[in-house]
Design a protein around this motif. Structure first.
Motif, PDB file in Angstrom:
ATOM      1  N   GLY A  90      31.167  42.960  53.509  1.00 26.70           N
ATOM      2  CA  GLY A  90      31.753  42.017  52.562  1.00 26.70           C
ATOM      3  C   GLY A  90      32.587  42.645  51.471  1.00 26.70           C
ATOM      4  N   THR A  91      32.749  43.956  51.484  1.00 24.86           N
ATOM      5  CA  THR A  91      33.569  44.652  50.491  1.00 24.86           C
ATOM      6  C   THR A  91      34.661  45.400  51.234  1.00 24.86           C
ATOM      7  OG1 THR A  91      31.661  44.914  49.044  1.00 24.86           O
ATOM      8  CG2 THR A  91      33.545  46.323  48.613  1.00 24.86           C
ATOM      9  N   HIS A  92      35.903  45.068  50.915  1.00 28.34           N
ATOM     10  CA  HIS A  92      37.025  45.639  51.660  1.00 28.34           C
ATOM     11  C   HIS A  92      38.151  45.990  50.698  1.00 28.34           C
ATOM     12  CE1 HIS A  92      35.007  44.384  55.302  1.00 28.34           C
ATOM     13  NE2 HIS A  92      34.758  43.253  54.672  1.00 28.34           N
ATOM     14  N   GLN A  93      38.970  46.935  51.127  1.00 28.45           N
ATOM     15  CA  GLN A  93      40.118  47.294  50.292  1.00 28.45           C
ATOM     16  C   GLN A  93      41.208  47.931  51.126  1.00 28.45           C
ATOM     17  OE1 GLN A  93      38.261  49.785  47.362  1.00 28.45           O
ATOM     18  NE2 GLN A  93      38.863  51.656  48.384  1.00 28.45           N
ATOM     19  N   VAL A  94      42.402  47.849  50.583  1.00 28.00           N
ATOM     20  CA  VAL A  94      43.567  48.530  51.121  1.00 28.00           C
ATOM     21  C   VAL A  94      43.876  49.642  50.140  1.00 28.00           C
ATOM     22  CG1 VAL A  94      46.011  48.317  51.682  1.00 28.00           C
ATOM     23  CG2 VAL A  94      44.437  46.442  52.223  1.00 28.00           C
ATOM     24  N   GLU A  95      43.945  50.844  50.635  1.00 29.55           N
ATOM     25  CA  GLU A  95      44.197  51.987  49.760  1.00 29.55           C
ATOM     26  C   GLU A  95      45.639  51.993  49.288  1.00 29.55           C
ATOM     27  OE1 GLU A  95      41.894  53.996  48.600  1.00 29.55           O
ATOM     28  OE2 GLU A  95      40.363  53.019  49.825  1.00 29.55           O
ATOM     29  N   GLY A  96      45.836  52.401  48.067  1.00 28.35           N
ATOM     30  CA  GLY A  96      47.169  52.595  47.530  1.00 28.35           C
ATOM     31  C   GLY A  96      47.617  54.025  47.793  1.00 28.35           C
ATOM     32  N   VAL A  97      48.863  54.290  47.536  1.00 35.20           N
ATOM     33  CA  VAL A  97      49.378  55.633  47.790  1.00 35.20           C
ATOM     34  C   VAL A  97      48.874  56.641  46.772  1.00 35.20           C
ATOM     35  CG1 VAL A  97      51.422  54.853  49.034  1.00 35.20           C
ATOM     36  CG2 VAL A  97      51.507  55.117  46.549  1.00 35.20           C
ATOM     37  N   ASP A  98      48.294  56.182  45.684  1.00 36.59           N
ATOM     38  CA  ASP A  98      47.797  57.089  44.650  1.00 36.59           C
ATOM     39  C   ASP A  98      46.283  57.266  44.726  1.00 36.59           C
ATOM     40  OD1 ASP A  98      47.121  54.560  43.913  1.00 36.59           O
ATOM     41  OD2 ASP A  98      48.083  54.624  41.946  1.00 36.59           O
ATOM     42  N   ASP A  99      45.694  57.016  45.898  1.00 39.27           N
ATOM     43  CA  ASP A  99      44.262  57.148  46.146  1.00 39.27           C
ATOM     44  C   ASP A  99      43.409  56.162  45.359  1.00 39.27           C
ATOM     45  OD1 ASP A  99      44.586  59.147  48.053  1.00 39.27           O
ATOM     46  OD2 ASP A  99      44.609  60.710  46.512  1.00 39.27           O
ATOM     47  N   LEU A 100      44.019  55.150  44.789  1.00 40.76           N
ATOM     48  CA  LEU A 100      43.294  54.060  44.138  1.00 40.76           C
ATOM     49  C   LEU A 100      43.512  52.811  44.979  1.00 40.76           C
ATOM     50  CD1 LEU A 100      44.288  54.669  40.415  1.00 40.76           C
ATOM     51  CD2 LEU A 100      42.099  55.178  41.496  1.00 40.76           C
ATOM     52  N   PRO A 101      42.553  51.902  44.993  1.00 45.87           N
ATOM     53  CA  PRO A 101      42.754  50.692  45.786  1.00 45.87           C
ATOM     54  C   PRO A 101      43.962  49.892  45.293  1.00 45.87           C
ATOM     55  CG  PRO A 101      40.486  50.842  44.987  1.00 45.87           C
ATOM     56  CD  PRO A 101      41.265  51.924  44.321  1.00 45.87           C
ATOM     57  N   ALA A 102      44.825  49.524  46.219  1.00 44.34           N
ATOM     58  CA  ALA A 102      45.960  48.662  45.887  1.00 44.34           C
ATOM     59  C   ALA A 102      45.519  47.201  45.913  1.00 44.34           C
ATOM     60  CB  ALA A 102      47.095  48.878  46.875  1.00 44.34           C
ATOM     61  N   LEU A 103      44.514  46.942  46.713  1.00 45.74           N
ATOM     62  CA  LEU A 103      44.013  45.578  46.879  1.00 45.74           C
ATOM     63  C   LEU A 103      42.553  45.680  47.293  1.00 45.74           C
ATOM     64  CD1 LEU A 103      44.612  42.488  47.254  1.00 45.74           C
ATOM     65  CD2 LEU A 103      45.186  43.028  49.610  1.00 45.74           C
ATOM     66  N   SER A 104      41.716  44.904  46.663  1.00 46.39           N
ATOM     67  CA  SER A 104      40.314  44.872  47.093  1.00 46.39           C
ATOM     68  C   SER A 104      39.809  43.444  47.013  1.00 46.39           C
ATOM     69  CB  SER A 104      39.455  45.816  46.243  1.00 46.39           C
ATOM     70  OG  SER A 104      39.455  45.414  44.899  1.00 46.39           O
ATOM     71  N   TRP A 105      38.865  43.137  47.884  1.00 47.42           N
ATOM     72  CA  TRP A 105      38.273  41.810  47.889  1.00 47.42           C
ATOM     73  C   TRP A 105      36.840  41.924  48.383  1.00 47.42           C
ATOM     74  CZ3 TRP A 105      41.603  43.750  51.388  1.00 47.42           C
ATOM     75  CH2 TRP A 105      41.353  43.595  52.758  1.00 47.42           C
ATOM     76  N   ARG A 106      36.050  40.951  47.971  1.00 42.23           N
ATOM     77  CA  ARG A 106      34.659  40.955  48.407  1.00 42.23           C
ATOM     78  C   ARG A 106      34.164  39.527  48.544  1.00 42.23           C
ATOM     79  NH1 ARG A 106      30.716  40.466  44.216  1.00 42.23           N
ATOM     80  NH2 ARG A 106      31.725  40.322  42.207  1.00 42.23           N
ATOM     81  N   TYR A 107      33.205  39.405  49.402  1.00 43.85           N
ATOM     82  CA  TYR A 107      32.552  38.126  49.640  1.00 43.85           C
ATOM     83  C   TYR A 107      31.121  38.423  50.048  1.00 43.85           C
ATOM     84  CZ  TYR A 107      34.175  39.550  54.273  1.00 43.85           C
ATOM     85  OH  TYR A 107      34.452  40.272  55.412  1.00 43.85           O
ATOM     86  N   ARG A 108      30.305  37.430  49.915  1.00 46.19           N
ATOM     87  CA  ARG A 108      28.898  37.613  50.255  1.00 46.19           C
ATOM     88  C   ARG A 108      28.717  37.455  51.760  1.00 46.19           C
ATOM     89  NH1 ARG A 108      23.753  34.271  47.998  1.00 46.19           N
ATOM     90  NH2 ARG A 108      22.193  35.647  48.923  1.00 46.19           N
ATOM     91  N   VAL A 109      27.916  38.314  52.335  1.00 39.30           N
ATOM     92  CA  VAL A 109      27.617  38.272  53.763  1.00 39.30           C
ATOM     93  C   VAL A 109      26.147  37.920  53.939  1.00 39.30           C
ATOM     94  CG1 VAL A 109      27.383  39.693  55.846  1.00 39.30           C
ATOM     95  CG2 VAL A 109      29.399  39.957  54.373  1.00 39.30           C
ATOM     96  N   ILE A 110      25.903  36.885  54.725  1.00 35.10           N
ATOM     97  CA  ILE A 110      24.536  36.512  55.070  1.00 35.10           C
ATOM     98  C   ILE A 110      24.460  36.469  56.594  1.00 35.10           C
ATOM     99  CG2 ILE A 110      22.759  34.720  54.962  1.00 35.10           C
ATOM    100  CD1 ILE A 110      23.971  33.904  52.255  1.00 35.10           C
ATOM    101  N   ARG A 111      23.626  37.318  57.142  1.00 36.62           N
ATOM    102  CA  ARG A 111      23.413  37.338  58.588  1.00 36.62           C
ATOM    103  C   ARG A 111      22.149  36.524  58.862  1.00 36.62           C
ATOM    104  NH1 ARG A 111      24.395  42.266  56.831  1.00 36.62           N
ATOM    105  NH2 ARG A 111      26.431  43.150  57.286  1.00 36.62           N
ATOM    106  N   LEU A 112      22.357  35.257  59.210  1.00 35.28           N
ATOM    107  CA  LEU A 112      21.208  34.377  59.442  1.00 35.28           C
ATOM    108  C   LEU A 112      20.273  34.951  60.497  1.00 35.28           C
ATOM    109  CD1 LEU A 112      22.904  30.875  59.282  1.00 35.28           C
ATOM    110  CD2 LEU A 112      21.377  31.899  57.595  1.00 35.28           C
ATOM    111  N   TRP A 113      20.826  35.569  61.501  1.00 34.77           N
ATOM    112  CA  TRP A 113      20.027  36.096  62.607  1.00 34.77           C
ATOM    113  C   TRP A 113      19.116  37.246  62.177  1.00 34.77           C
ATOM    114  CZ3 TRP A 113      21.070  41.189  63.934  1.00 34.77           C
ATOM    115  CH2 TRP A 113      22.269  41.717  63.448  1.00 34.77           C
ATOM    116  N   GLN A 114      19.408  37.864  61.029  1.00 39.91           N
ATOM    117  CA  GLN A 114      18.540  38.922  60.518  1.00 39.91           C
ATOM    118  C   GLN A 114      17.497  38.392  59.535  1.00 39.91           C
ATOM    119  OE1 GLN A 114      21.241  41.854  58.872  1.00 39.91           O
ATOM    120  NE2 GLN A 114      20.923  43.186  60.638  1.00 39.91           N
ATOM    121  N   MET A 115      17.720  37.205  59.024  1.00 41.66           N
ATOM    122  CA  MET A 115      16.778  36.630  58.067  1.00 41.66           C
ATOM    123  C   MET A 115      15.489  36.238  58.765  1.00 41.66           C
ATOM    124  SD  MET A 115      18.951  34.104  55.599  1.00 41.66           S
ATOM    125  CE  MET A 115      17.532  33.694  54.595  1.00 41.66           C
TER     126      MET A 115
END
Length: 190
Positions: free
Chosen positions: A110-135
């Protein structure tokens, strides 16, 4: 901005290599102009709610249901949904993916990013992940919400002979007949 938009676009187009070098703080070999029209294909999210919290704050809740396969990888789908929803509603937002079926979403944190050319994230996003099958079905029971009991069929059930009678018993105690009937129907549909 309209009076400067056209001239600035022409300037950058004519001197794209120099602008690229400046904005990227890098030496540039060449630039190639790409289509600036972004795809506007119709996209529908699974569920979106405007939620008013008890504090009075209004938030956006976005929910996606996903099995083991997705045509487009889920992180990229979520980025598309989230940016469209954020631009449209301009509210604090929580996005959640409920993965259904053994193995679904196993590699998605649920945490993802696109790296920037300066080794810092240019874009990042996150969302909650719930795996019902593991609950655990016990975890769903512990939540104490009759509406969530219909999810038990998607969870890990270690003692079905104990869990299912408990779920049915709790659903039968729902005071409103119509609500109770809908929950029992949904439980059977799983």
């Amino acid at each position: 901005m309209a009076e400067t938009d056209g001239p600035l676009k022409r300037l950058v187009s004519q001197f794209s290599t120099e602008f690229a070098a400046w904005l990227l703080s890098a030496n540039v070999r060449q630039t190639r102009s790409l289509n600036t029209d972004l795809p506007g294909t119709p996209v529908a999210a699974d569920q979106v709610f405007r939620v008013t919290l008890t504090s009075g704050q209004e938030v956006l809740l976005h929910i996606e249901f996903q099995g083991r396969r997705s045509r487009q990888p889920m992180p990229w789908r979520m980025l598309d949904y989230m940016t469209r929803l954020a631009a449209q509603h301009r509210l604090a937002m929580r996005s959640v993916v409920l993965y259904v079926g053994r193995g679904a979403g196993v590699n998605d944190n649920g945490t993802h990013q696109v790296e920037g050319v300066d080794d810092l994230p240019a874009l990042s996003w996150r969302y909650r992940v719930i795996r019902l099958w593991q609950m655990s079905a016990q975890d769903v029971l512990a939540l104490g919400s009759p509406a969530l009991l219909a999810l038990v069929g998607q969870t890990r059930i270690e003692q079905p002979e104990v869990i299912f009678p408990e779920v049915i018993s709790r659903l039968r105690r729902v005071p409103e007949a119509e609500r109770r009937s809908r929950l029992l129907t949904e439980m059977g549909a799983r």
